[in-house]
Design an enzyme around this catalytic site. Structure first.
Site, PDB file in Angstrom:
ATOM      1  CG  ASP A 112      -1.973   0.964   1.292  1.00 51.60           C
ATOM      2  OD1 ASP A 112      -2.412   1.404   0.211  1.00 51.60           O
ATOM      3  OD2 ASP A 112      -2.441   1.305   2.408  1.00 51.60           O
ATOM      4  CD  GLU A 134      -3.287   8.197  -4.894  1.00 53.03           C
ATOM      5  OE1 GLU A 134      -2.914   7.190  -4.263  1.00 53.03           O
ATOM      6  OE2 GLU A 134      -3.818   9.176  -4.357  1.00 53.03           O
TER       7      GLU A 134
HETATM    8  P1  13P Z   1      -8.969   4.769   5.489  1.00 50.52           P
HETATM    9  O1  13P Z   1      -8.083   5.611   6.344  1.00 50.52           O
HETATM   10  O2  13P Z   1     -10.200   5.532   5.071  1.00 50.52           O
HETATM   11  O3  13P Z   1      -9.292   3.473   6.090  1.00 50.52           O
HETATM   12  O4  13P Z   1      -8.169   4.491   4.116  1.00 50.52           O
HETATM   13  C1  13P Z   1      -7.199   3.479   4.064  1.00 50.52           C
HETATM   14  C2  13P Z   1      -6.393   3.523   2.809  1.00 50.52           C
HETATM   15  O5  13P Z   1      -6.676   4.206   1.867  1.00 50.52           O
HETATM   16  C3  13P Z   1      -5.210   2.653   2.745  1.00 50.52           C
HETATM   17  O6  13P Z   1      -4.467   2.875   1.597  1.00 50.52           O
HETATM   18  O1  G3H Z   2      -3.492   4.954   3.702  1.00 50.07           O
HETATM   19  C1  G3H Z   2      -2.746   4.587   4.607  1.00 50.07           C
HETATM   20  C2  G3H Z   2      -3.078   3.458   5.481  1.00 50.07           C
HETATM   21  O2  G3H Z   2      -4.143   3.748   6.334  1.00 50.07           O
HETATM   22  C3  G3H Z   2      -1.860   2.995   6.206  1.00 50.07           C
HETATM   23  O3  G3H Z   2      -1.627   3.693   7.365  1.00 50.07           O
HETATM   24  O4  G3H Z   2       0.769   4.197   7.086  1.00 50.07           O
HETATM   25  O5  G3H Z   2      -0.313   4.355   9.345  1.00 50.07           O
HETATM   26  O6  G3H Z   2       0.092   2.119   8.281  1.00 50.07           O
HETATM   27  P1  G3H Z   2      -0.162   3.577   8.067  1.00 50.07           P
HETATM   28 ZN    ZN Z   3      -4.541   4.918   0.884  1.00 48.41          ZN
END
Ligand code: 13P
Ligand code: G3H
Ligand code: ZN
Length: 311
Positions: free
Chosen positions: A82, A134
């Site tokens: 992510d 993105e």
């Molecule tokens: P939320 O903070 O709305 O759960 O979004 C999570 C997200 O986009 C992780 O990439």
């Molecule tokens: O979009 C981001 C996610 O919510 C991940 O959060 O970077 O605190 O693990 P984090």
């Molecule tokens: Zn995100």
């Protein structure tokens, strides 16, 4: 059963008018909750790992836990990076067995974003891994990146074909009004997703999987319970689930949820520690936290994503 890419998941989701939940993982209980919910409801699911999660739990533990979940539940899973911030972290995850990565070049210029994303796509595809790019900027906080509402920028639909063609990405995250974190909108404001932008993007990119980040709905019952038990969460509104449901029926094939997992766990843990002050066995409160996450994920699968009974 195995770790799989997102390719086939997204193809079926697009055709079926539903979306795949991409839930952030940080520990064993979260992984169990998500994958048990998916198994029970016969739903595909994506486990996603932020740089922060990788630092907290370590790459090898998360890999091994995902593999264990596949054995335990008998369902295929995609393991996804992510918000990959640079080529190096994407490469490390590809080399380390992830089946999908996101390269988030949204903070760069259009040309720089294309160059970085293309480089990741070339390496990923040579290794059988799918890539999410993105375009556009969401408001909110993720890892060390804090984008204020003023800096947030809706995706410009006129740019999407060129971006996808020149980079070769497999899916595209767009900004249409969602926002990261548990504090998205002040109470009294009316969150509105720009379905007009989503429609225009879908018209320009036929059959192409679109991703929504920042899609937690911040359930009021969790916020209320946390605050009633001594927490200090400011009142906030998330993304209305009816809007997400609508997006899932359109071109959106992946919906990211992290904050709602955090809220569900925190509410459960506070409840146990308040109601049973003598508890000091972590299994007691972590079991309840896991139950809360499982329940929340099941609700998302059925009422928001529509991905149940699609395996
Ligand atoms: P939320 O903070 O709305 O759960 O979004 C999570 C997200 O986009 C992780 O990439
Ligand atoms: O979009 C981001 C996610 O919510 C991940 O959060 O970077 O605190 O693990 P984090
Ligand atoms: Zn995100």
């Amino acid at each position: 059963m195995a770790l799989v890419t997102t390719k086939e998941m997204f193809r079926k989701a697009y055709e079926g008018g539903y979306a795949i939940g991409a839930f952030n993982i940080n520990n064993m209980e979260i992984i169990q909750a998500i994958t048990e919910a998916a198994e029970e409801l016969r739903s595909p699911v994506i486990l996603q790992v932020s740089a922060g999660a990788r630092k907290y739990a370590k790459h090898e533990y998360l890999m091994a836990l995902a593999q264990a979940a596949i054995k335990d539940t008998g369902i295929d899973l995609a393991l996804h990076l992510d918000h990959g911030a640079d080529f190096e972290i994407c490469k490390a995850c590809i080399d380390g067995g992830f089946t999908s990565v996101m390269i988030d070049g949204s903070k760069y210029s259009f040309e720089e974003n294309i160059a970085l994303t293309k480089k990741v796509v070339e390496y990923a595809h040579a290794n059988g891994v799918t890539v999410e790019g993105e375009l556009g900027k969401l408001a909110g906080v993720e890892d060390d990146v804090h984008v204020t509402a003023d800096d947030a920028m809706f995706t410009n639909p006129a740019e999407v074909e060129e971006f996808v063609t020149r980079t070769g990405v497999d899916s595209l995250a767009i900004a249409i009004g969602t926002s990261h974190g548990a504090y998205k909108f002040k109470p009294g404001t009316k969150p509105q997703l720009r379905f007009d932008i989503l429609e225009e993007v879908a018209r320009r990119l036929p059959q192409f999987p679109i991703v929504l980040h920042g899609a937690s709905s911040v359930p009021q019952e969790f916020v209320d319970e946390i605050n009633a038990l001594g927490g200090k969460m400011p009142d906030a509104i998330g993304i209305p689930e009816s809007m997400l449901r609508q997006a899932a029926k359109m071109a959106v094939c992946k919906i990211n949820i992290d904050s709602d997992i955090r809220l569900a766990m925190t509410a459960g843990i506070r409840r146990v520690l308040t109601q049973q002050p003598d508890v000091f066995d972590p299994r007691t409160y972590l079991s309840v936290a896991r139950d809360e996450v499982r329940k929340m994920v099941k609700h998302k699968i059925v009422d928001v994503l529509g991905s149940n009974n699609t395996l």
